[in-house]
Design a protein around this motif. Structure first.
Motif, PDB file in Angstrom:
ATOM      1  N   PRO A  28       4.728  14.784   0.681  1.00  0.00           N
ATOM      2  CA  PRO A  28       4.131  14.672   1.946  1.00  0.00           C
ATOM      3  C   PRO A  28       3.056  15.291   2.319  1.00  0.00           C
ATOM      4  N   VAL A  29       1.806  15.082   3.025  1.00  0.00           N
ATOM      5  CA  VAL A  29       0.806  16.060   3.130  1.00  0.00           C
ATOM      6  C   VAL A  29       1.760  16.865   5.037  1.00  0.00           C
ATOM      7  N   LEU A  30       1.508  17.883   4.789  1.00  0.00           N
ATOM      8  CA  LEU A  30       1.952  18.706   5.762  1.00  0.00           C
ATOM      9  C   LEU A  30       0.776  18.245   7.067  1.00  0.00           C
ATOM     10  N   THR A  73      -6.844   2.600   6.811  1.00  0.00           N
ATOM     11  CA  THR A  73      -5.918   1.362   7.397  1.00  0.00           C
ATOM     12  C   THR A  73      -5.850   0.540   7.996  1.00  0.00           C
ATOM     13  N   ASN A  74      -4.479  -0.671   7.746  1.00  0.00           N
ATOM     14  CA  ASN A  74      -4.447  -1.684   8.346  1.00  0.00           C
ATOM     15  C   ASN A  74      -4.259  -1.299   9.584  1.00  0.00           C
ATOM     16  N   TYR A  75      -4.705  -0.662  10.599  1.00  0.00           N
ATOM     17  CA  TYR A  75      -4.520  -0.400  12.037  1.00  0.00           C
ATOM     18  C   TYR A  75      -6.396  -0.209  12.613  1.00  0.00           C
ATOM     19  N   GLY A 124       3.969   1.798  -1.023  1.00  0.00           N
ATOM     20  CA  GLY A 124       4.344   1.588   0.457  1.00  0.00           C
ATOM     21  C   GLY A 124       4.900  -0.160   0.826  1.00  0.00           C
ATOM     22  N   VAL A 125       4.144  -0.257   1.723  1.00  0.00           N
ATOM     23  CA  VAL A 125       5.167  -1.274   2.214  1.00  0.00           C
ATOM     24  C   VAL A 125       5.289  -2.905   1.544  1.00  0.00           C
ATOM     25  N   ILE A 126       4.991  -2.710   0.031  1.00  0.00           N
ATOM     26  CA  ILE A 126       4.262  -3.225  -1.270  1.00  0.00           C
ATOM     27  C   ILE A 126       5.854  -2.780  -1.215  1.00  0.00           C
ATOM     28  N   ARG A 168      -8.673  -4.527   8.292  1.00  0.00           N
ATOM     29  CA  ARG A 168      -7.589  -5.382   8.310  1.00  0.00           C
ATOM     30  C   ARG A 168      -6.773  -5.289   7.819  1.00  0.00           C
ATOM     31  N   LEU A 169      -5.767  -6.385   7.846  1.00  0.00           N
ATOM     32  CA  LEU A 169      -4.196  -5.941   7.374  1.00  0.00           C
ATOM     33  C   LEU A 169      -3.973  -6.730   6.094  1.00  0.00           C
ATOM     34  N   GLY A 170      -4.234  -7.880   5.592  1.00  0.00           N
ATOM     35  CA  GLY A 170      -4.221  -8.243   4.707  1.00  0.00           C
ATOM     36  C   GLY A 170      -4.143  -7.531   3.138  1.00  0.00           C
ATOM     37  N   VAL A 171      -3.443  -7.652   2.185  1.00  0.00           N
ATOM     38  CA  VAL A 171      -3.673  -7.442   0.537  1.00  0.00           C
ATOM     39  C   VAL A 171      -4.578  -6.905  -0.111  1.00  0.00           C
ATOM     40  N   PRO A 172      -5.994  -8.204  -0.007  1.00  0.00           N
ATOM     41  CA  PRO A 172      -7.135  -8.020  -0.609  1.00  0.00           C
ATOM     42  C   PRO A 172      -7.855  -7.443   0.332  1.00  0.00           C
ATOM     43  N   PHE A 184      -1.915  12.018  -2.915  1.00  0.00           N
ATOM     44  CA  PHE A 184      -0.728  12.129  -2.030  1.00  0.00           C
ATOM     45  C   PHE A 184       0.367  11.133  -2.102  1.00  0.00           C
ATOM     46  N   GLU A 185       1.596  11.442  -2.021  1.00  0.00           N
ATOM     47  CA  GLU A 185       2.574   9.612  -1.597  1.00  0.00           C
ATOM     48  C   GLU A 185       3.632  10.687  -1.647  1.00  0.00           C
ATOM     49  N   ALA A 186       4.266  10.280  -0.095  1.00  0.00           N
ATOM     50  CA  ALA A 186       5.868  11.245   0.614  1.00  0.00           C
ATOM     51  C   ALA A 186       6.335  11.029  -0.339  1.00  0.00           C
ATOM     52  N   ILE A 244      -1.043   0.589  -1.803  1.00  0.00           N
ATOM     53  CA  ILE A 244      -2.149  -0.383  -2.449  1.00  0.00           C
ATOM     54  C   ILE A 244      -3.345   0.218  -1.877  1.00  0.00           C
ATOM     55  N   THR A 245      -3.604   0.261  -0.951  1.00  0.00           N
ATOM     56  CA  THR A 245      -4.961   1.597  -0.528  1.00  0.00           C
ATOM     57  C   THR A 245      -5.557   2.066  -0.822  1.00  0.00           C
ATOM     58  N   GLY A 246      -4.159   3.731  -0.638  1.00  0.00           N
ATOM     59  CA  GLY A 246      -4.895   4.922  -1.489  1.00  0.00           C
ATOM     60  C   GLY A 246      -4.723   4.562  -2.518  1.00  0.00           C
TER      61      GLY A 246
HETATM   62  C1  LIG Z   1       6.505  -7.235   6.151  1.00  0.00           C
HETATM   63  C2  LIG Z   1       5.210  -7.621   5.696  1.00  0.00           C
HETATM   64  C3  LIG Z   1       4.625  -8.859   4.738  1.00  0.00           C
HETATM   65  C4  LIG Z   1       3.320  -8.822   4.484  1.00  0.00           C
HETATM   66  N1  LIG Z   1       2.667  -9.957   4.105  1.00  0.00           N
HETATM   67  C5  LIG Z   1       1.855  -9.807   3.463  1.00  0.00           C
HETATM   68  C6  LIG Z   1       1.122 -11.130   2.608  1.00  0.00           C
HETATM   69  O1  LIG Z   1       1.940 -12.079   2.502  1.00  0.00           O
HETATM   70  N2  LIG Z   1       0.412 -10.806   2.572  1.00  0.00           N
HETATM   71  C7  LIG Z   1      -0.676 -10.145   2.609  1.00  0.00           C
HETATM   72  O2  LIG Z   1      -2.089 -10.240   1.656  1.00  0.00           O
HETATM   73  N3  LIG Z   1      -0.538  -9.177   2.991  1.00  0.00           N
HETATM   74  C8  LIG Z   1       0.998  -8.953   3.990  1.00  0.00           C
HETATM   75  N4  LIG Z   1       1.375  -7.577   4.641  1.00  0.00           N
HETATM   76  C9  LIG Z   1       0.445  -7.055   4.853  1.00  0.00           C
HETATM   77  C10 LIG Z   1      -0.106  -5.620   3.706  1.00  0.00           C
HETATM   78  O3  LIG Z   1       1.032  -5.585   2.561  1.00  0.00           O
HETATM   79  C11 LIG Z   1      -0.307  -4.199   4.118  1.00  0.00           C
HETATM   80  O4  LIG Z   1      -1.110  -4.468   4.733  1.00  0.00           O
HETATM   81  C12 LIG Z   1      -0.728  -2.946   3.265  1.00  0.00           C
HETATM   82  O5  LIG Z   1      -0.345  -3.587   1.938  1.00  0.00           O
HETATM   83  C13 LIG Z   1      -0.893  -1.999   3.376  1.00  0.00           C
HETATM   84  O6  LIG Z   1      -1.460  -0.635   2.142  1.00  0.00           O
HETATM   85  P1  LIG Z   1      -1.719   0.837   2.911  1.00  0.00           P
HETATM   86  O7  LIG Z   1      -1.668   0.998   1.737  1.00  0.00           O
HETATM   87  O8  LIG Z   1      -2.934   0.275   3.478  1.00  0.00           O
HETATM   88  O9  LIG Z   1      -0.251   1.236   4.022  1.00  0.00           O
HETATM   89  P2  LIG Z   1       0.999   1.476   3.640  1.00  0.00           P
HETATM   90  O10 LIG Z   1       1.494   0.692   2.574  1.00  0.00           O
HETATM   91  O11 LIG Z   1       1.666   2.049   4.758  1.00  0.00           O
HETATM   92  O12 LIG Z   1       0.835   3.104   2.693  1.00  0.00           O
HETATM   93  C14 LIG Z   1       0.106   3.993   3.529  1.00  0.00           C
HETATM   94  C15 LIG Z   1       1.346   5.362   2.515  1.00  0.00           C
HETATM   95  O13 LIG Z   1       1.419   6.493   2.853  1.00  0.00           O
HETATM   96  C16 LIG Z   1       2.410   7.660   2.295  1.00  0.00           C
HETATM   97  N5  LIG Z   1       3.170   8.066   3.610  1.00  0.00           N
HETATM   98  C17 LIG Z   1       2.869   8.211   4.937  1.00  0.00           C
HETATM   99  N6  LIG Z   1       2.795   9.794   5.295  1.00  0.00           N
HETATM  100  C18 LIG Z   1       2.078  10.582   4.578  1.00  0.00           C
HETATM  101  C19 LIG Z   1       2.420  11.308   4.052  1.00  0.00           C
HETATM  102  N7  LIG Z   1       2.406  12.977   5.113  1.00  0.00           N
HETATM  103  N8  LIG Z   1       1.950  12.345   2.916  1.00  0.00           N
HETATM  104  C20 LIG Z   1       1.901  11.323   2.352  1.00  0.00           C
HETATM  105  N9  LIG Z   1       2.139  10.748   2.023  1.00  0.00           N
HETATM  106  C21 LIG Z   1       1.909   9.964   3.154  1.00  0.00           C
HETATM  107  C22 LIG Z   1       3.559   6.228   2.553  1.00  0.00           C
HETATM  108  O14 LIG Z   1       4.320   6.123   2.178  1.00  0.00           O
HETATM  109  C23 LIG Z   1       2.786   4.839   2.236  1.00  0.00           C
HETATM  110  O15 LIG Z   1       3.836   4.657   0.968  1.00  0.00           O
HETATM  111  C24 LIG Z   1       2.535  -7.252   4.764  1.00  0.00           C
HETATM  112  C25 LIG Z   1       2.749  -6.269   5.775  1.00  0.00           C
HETATM  113  C26 LIG Z   1       4.286  -6.958   5.624  1.00  0.00           C
HETATM  114  C27 LIG Z   1       4.541  -4.655   6.649  1.00  0.00           C
END
Ligand SMILES: Cc1cc2nc3c(=O)[nH]c(=O)nc-3n(C[C@H](O)[C@H](O)[C@H](O)COP(=O)(O)OP(=O)(O)OC[C@H]3O[C@@H](n4cnc5c(N)ncnc54)[C@H](O)[C@@H]3O)c2cc1C
Length: 418
Positions: free
Chosen positions: A226-228, A394-396, A37-39, A399-403, A29-31, A10-12
């Motif tokens: 994947p970006v290498l 990033t969520n590390y 991702g985690v959604i 903040r973690l939540g999707v909004p 680029f998405e691997a 969702i972030t990218g």
């Molecule tokens: C079980 C669980 C429950 C949750 N519950 C909630 C909730 O109820 N409400 C809420 O708001 N939030 C919730 N969250 C938090 C939220 O879903 C995540 O913080 C958010 O979706 C993370 O999105 P992101 O795009 O930052 O990261 P990610 O979703 O991790 O995306 C990162 C992407 O990078 C890709 N990637 C990795 N390496 C490479 C590479 N070398 N080259 C190209 N691509 C690569 C991965 O494949 C992945 O698609 C939850 C999370 C989890 C895991």
């Protein structure tokens, strides 16, 4: 200006969307072979199962994104005032969200309520200890065990006793310093007209959102790519290496999990991001005939159950009979080694213990290392210094939540477009 975005979660994808809206050239680029991702959502036998987040809060930024993507007709909105419970001492007890509810709830004893009300007069919590120590010092041990511990720890599937306050409670600590009392902040919010945004999902599940973002910008997003490597060029640009070639960009936004980010940046950064630990969860989707109204429940920190929390999808949205149980996390990572049969049986039996209703197991899933733990390993973050032309979203680090992920993505895109 050309921006390279690594990761199609969702972030990218939101960074991609927001930059494209400003006519910035983007290569994302998405691997994996799918965006999100985690959604991840999947319809199994007519039931829409979520394997990551179960709901998101419809903040103004989320609503705007939904409108821009034309998804408003597919939104399912839950009741923001639906009850949330904590399972403590053998019963489900209501989490209070008003002064009246606070006085009425049996989640806390009168002694604990009086202790909590003393918060404005107790000294600041210790910021060099754990989140547990901070909450206990401010609100008392019972309020920690039955209210703050389960709700706060539940977000990260973590044990607040192992989460340093300085990493995990930064926002709360600064609110306390700014206003002198967290209770006063909470009461001001309750008394203001800023209603909590409602929980939402989509008819086809939460994956609808990243899928729509991907479909809108498919010409600029490479799946299965994947970006290498990320390397600086002699002219101050950056080269993104993939298995089919390389792309030169002016700026790189990394949205990847910590280990992948550490591998990609290698010697370009000093902080050993690969040391950041993530929590693992087992998810058991259950079907029940029970009519359940509410968000679901978390379990008290002192609870002997293996289940850390259960979302009542059925009570919030048009998801007849579906509930989702979460087991493991930092408290019990070993559950990921249990068999499917054992995980399903424990989740269903504990659901029956808590609610008094039968449940059938629909699916068992293991999510290894998906949720940033915000534990002692975050001590490496102060050493993180990024080269010019590289940003992390990033969520590390945020903040973690999707909004919050969406908000940060838009902010980064605006800064880059400027
Ligand atoms: C079980 C669980 C429950 C949750 N519950 C909630 C909730 O109820 N409400 C809420 O708001 N939030 C919730 N969250 C938090 C939220 O879903 C995540 O913080 C958010 O979706 C993370 O999105 P992101 O795009 O930052 O990261 P990610 O979703 O991790 O995306 C990162 C992407 O990078 C890709 N990637 C990795 N390496 C490479 C590479 N070398 N080259 C190209 N691509 C690569 C991965 O494949 C992945 O698609 C939850 C999370 C989890 C895991």
């Amino acid at each position: 200006m050309r921006v390279g975005i690594v990761g199609g979660g969702i972030t990218g994808l939101t960074v991609t969307h927001a930059l494209r809206a400003q006519d910035v050239t983007v290569n994302t680029f998405e691997a994996a072979g799918r965006p999100g991702g985690v959604i991840r959502s999947e319809t199994v036998d007519g039931m829409c199962l979520e394997y990551g987040p179960q709901r998101i809060r419809a903040t103004p930024a989320v609503r705007t994104l939904i409108d821009e993507l034309g998804l408003a007709d597919t939104v399912q909105e839950g009741d923001p005032d639906a009850p949330l419970y904590v399972y403590a001492d053998g019963a489900l007890r209501t989490v209070p969200r008003s002064v009246k509810a606070f006085l009425r709830t049996d989640l806390l004893s009168w002694r604990a309520k009086l202790r909590l009300l003393r918060e404005p007069f107790v000294p600041s919590g210790p910021t060099d200890g754990s989140a547990k120590e901070y909450f206990e010092a401010k609100f008392g041990a019972e309020a920690y065990d039955r209210l703050l511990g389960p709700l706060f720890g539940g977000i990260y599937a973590s044990d607040p006793a192992r989460m340093p306050a300085r990493h995990s409670l930064q926002r709360i600590i600064s609110l306390e310093h700014e206003h002198g009392s967290l209770l006063r902040v909470a009461l001001d919010r309750l008394g203001s007209n800023n209603a909590t945004p409602p929980p939402i999902t989509f008819d086809g599940g939460l994956e609808t959102l990243p899928t729509a973002l991907y479909n809108r910008h498919a010409a600029h997003v490479e799946l299965n790519t994947p970006v290498l490597g990320v390397t600086p060029t002699a002219t101050g640009a950056w080269e993104l290496e993939t298995s089919w070639g390389s792309t030169v960009v002016d700026h790189v936004v990394l949205t990847t999990p910590a280990t992948e980010t550490a591998e990609l940046l290698g010697e370009l950064i000093e902080a050993p991001l690969e040391r950041l630990t993530y929590n693992s969860l087992a998810i058991v989707h259950l079907e029940t005939a029970a009519r359940l109204a509410g968000f679901g429940y978390q379990t008290a920190r002192s609870s002997p159950l293996h289940t850390r929390g259960v979302t009542w999808n059925t009570g919030l949205f048009d998801r007849d009979g579906l509930v989702t149980a979460f087991l493991g996390g930092m408290d019990e990572p070993d559950v990921l080694e249990w068999t499917d049969a054992r995980l399903g049986s424990v989740a269903a039996t504990e659901f029956e213990t808590v609610t008094g209703h039968d449940a059938n197991v629909l699916a068992v899933t293991r999510l290894a290392d998906r949720i940033p733990a915000y534990d002692e390993s975050w001590n490496v973050l102060p050493f993180l210094s990024l080269p010019d032309g590289i940003s992390l979203a990033t969520n590390y680090t945020g903040r973690l939540g999707v909004p919050s992920r969406i908000r940060e993505a838009i902010r980064i895109a605006e800064t880059l477009a400027d």
